[in-house]
Motif scaffolding. Structure first.
Motif, PDB file in Angstrom:
ATOM      1  N   LYS A 239      59.800  18.458  53.796  1.00 49.96           N
ATOM      2  CA  LYS A 239      59.651  19.360  52.864  1.00 49.96           C
ATOM      3  C   LYS A 239      60.449  20.594  53.337  1.00 49.96           C
ATOM      4  N   ILE A 240      61.373  21.062  52.145  1.00 52.27           N
ATOM      5  CA  ILE A 240      62.145  22.241  52.325  1.00 52.27           C
ATOM      6  C   ILE A 240      61.651  23.404  51.552  1.00 52.27           C
TER       7      ILE A 240
ATOM      8  N   VAL B 155      60.497  17.171  49.180  1.00 49.31           N
ATOM      9  CA  VAL B 155      59.695  17.963  48.421  1.00 49.31           C
ATOM     10  C   VAL B 155      60.421  19.389  48.457  1.00 49.31           C
ATOM     11  N   LEU B 156      61.038  20.091  47.319  1.00 47.18           N
ATOM     12  CA  LEU B 156      61.535  21.328  47.681  1.00 47.18           C
ATOM     13  C   LEU B 156      60.442  22.180  46.905  1.00 47.18           C
TER      14      LEU B 156
ATOM     15  N   THR C 152      69.338  27.843  42.882  1.00 47.14           N
ATOM     16  CA  THR C 152      69.847  27.006  44.218  1.00 47.14           C
ATOM     17  C   THR C 152      68.819  25.866  44.599  1.00 47.14           C
ATOM     18  N   THR C 153      67.552  26.046  44.299  1.00 48.43           N
ATOM     19  CA  THR C 153      66.620  24.976  44.288  1.00 48.43           C
ATOM     20  C   THR C 153      67.169  23.671  43.331  1.00 48.43           C
ATOM     21  N   THR C 154      67.218  24.048  42.172  1.00 48.77           N
ATOM     22  CA  THR C 154      67.502  23.018  41.066  1.00 48.77           C
ATOM     23  C   THR C 154      68.861  22.317  41.383  1.00 48.77           C
ATOM     24  N   THR C 155      69.768  23.091  41.794  1.00 49.57           N
ATOM     25  CA  THR C 155      71.023  22.559  42.101  1.00 49.57           C
ATOM     26  C   THR C 155      70.929  21.680  43.259  1.00 49.57           C
ATOM     27  N   LEU C 156      70.342  22.200  44.354  1.00 45.27           N
ATOM     28  CA  LEU C 156      70.161  21.232  45.489  1.00 45.27           C
ATOM     29  C   LEU C 156      69.433  20.022  45.486  1.00 45.27           C
TER      30      LEU C 156
END
Length: 486
Positions: free
Chosen positions: A237-238, A353-354, A252-256
């Motif tokens: 979990k990030i 899970v981000l 950044t959440t989407t690209t990572l």
């Protein structure tokens, strides 16, 4: 007996004779004198065995030139009393041969000339089974001579060849042999084709005939992909965090997440945990209008991955997104309990899970996010106010008991403008590097500036490489197989 009182065979009886030749009662007289020079024997005859009898009488069983129950040249009778000193004695001692088996110049199955006993052996071997030589005292006599002290000997034993014993393999031999038969050693490794630059141009122009190999950039990229694909057990979990809006946290959440999903074979999902109206679902094509509220409402009916897939949207990179509530009429905020229930359900079907957190740190859902997070990604812009907000976020976490989470965090400096201006990004990276585990930079990209749906193929090569380095850095914090997930 004859008529004159003589025994058959011509031998006068004791005490009977004529006047001219008086006789004395001293027993039978030997006719020959060879017994005076030869040793006598005390061997016993076998009564059932035929005897060889010479015409010249000698003793009770005369035998001319032979002795014993079996024919032996130059022997003597079986019951001849010894005369004079003997060189040895025993049940089988016969000078120059005697015994139940005829052996010239020997006696019995074991040769015993000039001695006696079952173990004495003359230097001249005879018989079928030679016996080791024993020491005999000349003064001793009797059937059993005493051996020399501490020199007990035994008959020689036949030598049998030992069966071949297979050599045992050393420990770990199977593993060593298995390593020798690995595909890396047996199969000739083909040179990898180049992926970029003039090397790729030459490779394509020559019809794949000229392959000069990969460049250093290609090798570095392949090494990053290997780090991204390292094994992961359980659910990691990030938490994506930033106090200031407009720094590119959702982007950044989407690209990572898209980078992880495109390279790894497991499932990756991003959750919009913004208590207000979040925009995470706008970064990928929308497949469903379901939100996290619908998922929690139907949590009891979700048993398989296909059940939960009806509540998420999936982009071209295989990244799935669970959207937040979009209805402005809903007044109930996303709470800590809601977030914990959501993650408890998702971790059964997803490996990564981000969580896209909101800008506030004091709302209820933030505590649940920080308590169960395995890693933290703090996003900052390249501006001074963005850097200050990110540094203030780390300060707040240190004060509220999340110092260990800060030490495992990764700082991201996201360039939201084409030019950095007068801000020294190197000093900014040095500042966050002293407080976080690692620092990554993401350059400005026109596709990301659009704020619409994100496709990795439309990003520049520098941006894709920066996102790959960010994913590899986060993956370096994956727990090993001995680490127990929370």
């Amino acid at each position: 007996m004859s008529a004159h009182g003589e025994p058959e065979g011509g031998v006068p009886r004791a005490g009977v004779g004529n006047a001219e030749h008086p006789t004395h009662d001293f027993g039978p007289r030997p006719l020959t004198s060879h017994l005076d020079d030869e040793a006598q024997t005390d061997s016993q005859p076998y009564p059932e065995t035929p005897q060889y009898v010479d015409k010249t009488p000698s003793g009770s069983q005369p035998a001319a030139g032979m002795s014993g129950p079996h024919q032996t040249p130059q022997g003597s009778g079986s019951q001849q009393p010894p005369q004079g000193p003997q060189q040895g004695s025993g049940p089988h001692q016969v000078p120059q041969g005697s015994g139940p088996y005829q052996v010239p110049q020997g006696s019995g199955p074991y040769q015993v000339p000039q001695g006696s006993g079952p173990h004495y052996v003359d230097p001249t071997p005879s018989g079928s089974q030679p016996v080791p030589q024993q020491y005999v005292d000349p003064a001793s006599s009797g059937p059993y001579p005493q051996p020399a002290p501490y020199q007990q000997q035994y008959p020689p034993q036949p030598q049998h060849p030992q069966p071949h014993q297979p050599q045992q393999a050393p420990p770990g031999g199977q593993q060593a042999h298995g390593h020798e038969l690995s595909s890396a050693k047996l199969i000739k490794q083909a040179k990898r084709p180049p992926q970029s630059g003039w090397r790729k141009a030459v490779f394509v122009a020559s019809g794949h005939l000229i392959n000069v190999g990969e460049s250093s950039a290609d090798l570095h990229r392949r090494e990053l992909i290997t780090r991204v694909n390292q094994p992961l057990r359980g659910c990691y979990k990030i938490a994506m965090l930033s106090l200031k809006g407009g720094v590119g946290k959702t982007t950044t959440t989407t690209t990572l997440g898209s980078t992880f999903a495109s390279l790894r074979g497991d499932r990756v999902i991003a959750v919009d945990a913004n208590p207000d109206r979040g925009t995470l679902s706008q970064k990928i094509p929308l497949e469903t209008t379901a939100t996290v509220r619908h998922l929690l409402r139907d949590a009891d009916r979700i048993k398989r991955y296909s059940d939960i897939r009806a509540y998420t949207s999936q982009g071209p990179s295989r990244l799935e997104v669970l959207a937040s509530e979009q209805d402005p009429a809903v007044s109930e905020a996303f709470s800590e309990d809601d977030y914990r229930r959501t993650v408890t359900l998702l971790e059964h079907f997803y490996n990564i899970v981000l969580t896209d957190c909101g800008t506030g740190l004091m709302h209820s859902a933030m505590k649940g996010v920080l308590d169960i997070a395995d890693a933290l990604v703090v996003v900052s812009s390249g501006s001074v106010d963005g850097a200050r907000s990110a540094s203030a976020t780390l300060d707040w976490l240190d004060v509220h008991g999340y110092r260990d989470l800060v030490s495992r965090s990764v700082a991201v400096i996201n360039s939201v403008r084409p030019r950095a201006g007068s801000v020294d990004l190197d000093k900014l990276a040095q500042h966050f590097g002293a407080r976080c585990r690692a620092v990554c930079r993401i350059p400005f990209d026109p596709h990301l500036e659009e704020g619409a749906e994100i496709e990795l193929d439309r990003l520049s090569a520098d941006t894709r490489l920066s996102l790959l380095e960010l994913a590899a850095t986060v993956a370096d914090g994956f727990p090993s197989e001995f680490y127990h997930m929370r």
